[in-house]
Design a protein around this motif. Sequence first.
Motif, short mmCIF file in Angstrom:
data_model
loop_
_atom_site.label_atom_id
_atom_site.label_comp_id
_atom_site.label_asym_id
_atom_site.label_seq_id
_atom_site.Cartn_x
_atom_site.Cartn_y
_atom_site.Cartn_z
N THR A 157 1.60 4.29 -4.92
CA THR A 157 1.10 5.66 -4.99
C THR A 157 1.74 6.35 -6.18
OG1 THR A 157 0.98 7.77 -3.81
CG2 THR A 157 2.86 6.38 -3.32
N GLU A 158 1.05 7.36 -6.69
CA GLU A 158 1.60 8.11 -7.82
C GLU A 158 2.76 9.00 -7.40
OE1 GLU A 158 -1.25 10.07 -10.33
OE2 GLU A 158 -2.66 8.43 -10.11
N LYS A 159 2.81 9.34 -6.11
CA LYS A 159 3.93 10.12 -5.60
C LYS A 159 5.14 9.21 -5.47
CE LYS A 159 1.24 13.19 -2.62
NZ LYS A 159 1.09 13.65 -1.25
N GLU A 193 0.83 -1.21 0.00
CA GLU A 193 0.00 0.00 0.00
C GLU A 193 0.87 1.25 0.00
OE1 GLU A 193 -2.68 -0.16 3.32
OE2 GLU A 193 -3.34 -2.18 2.80
N ASN A 245 4.24 4.15 -8.17
CA ASN A 245 3.20 3.28 -8.70
C ASN A 245 3.51 1.80 -8.47
OD1 ASN A 245 1.60 5.44 -9.70
ND2 ASN A 245 2.93 5.58 -11.48
#
Length: 97
Positions: A10-12, A6, A73
């Motif tokens: 993330t896109e960051k 998780e 990602n």
Amino acid sequence: MAKFGELISTEKPVLIDFYTDWNDTDNTIHTLRDVASVLGAKAKVIKIDIKKNETLADALQVKGSPTFMIYKNGQMKWRQTGLQDANTLIGLVKEYL
């Protein structure tokens, strides 16, 4: 390890410092604080204790400390073992913004 999935999905960009207490210097802490303050909300900066997360460290084949990784990602984009300066880490993370 589900939490790790998780965390990196993330896109960051996510900069991770795998460290051990016996090898964690004040320089590393200050370096990561500098990186986090410059990047702000554009990226995540995380420290993971190798001894407390042995299963994860083994799965990622972390052999030395510190080992830095950048994920975006869910994909590892960069990895390096050994001390890094703040400007180098900031530049590397910015490549993935």
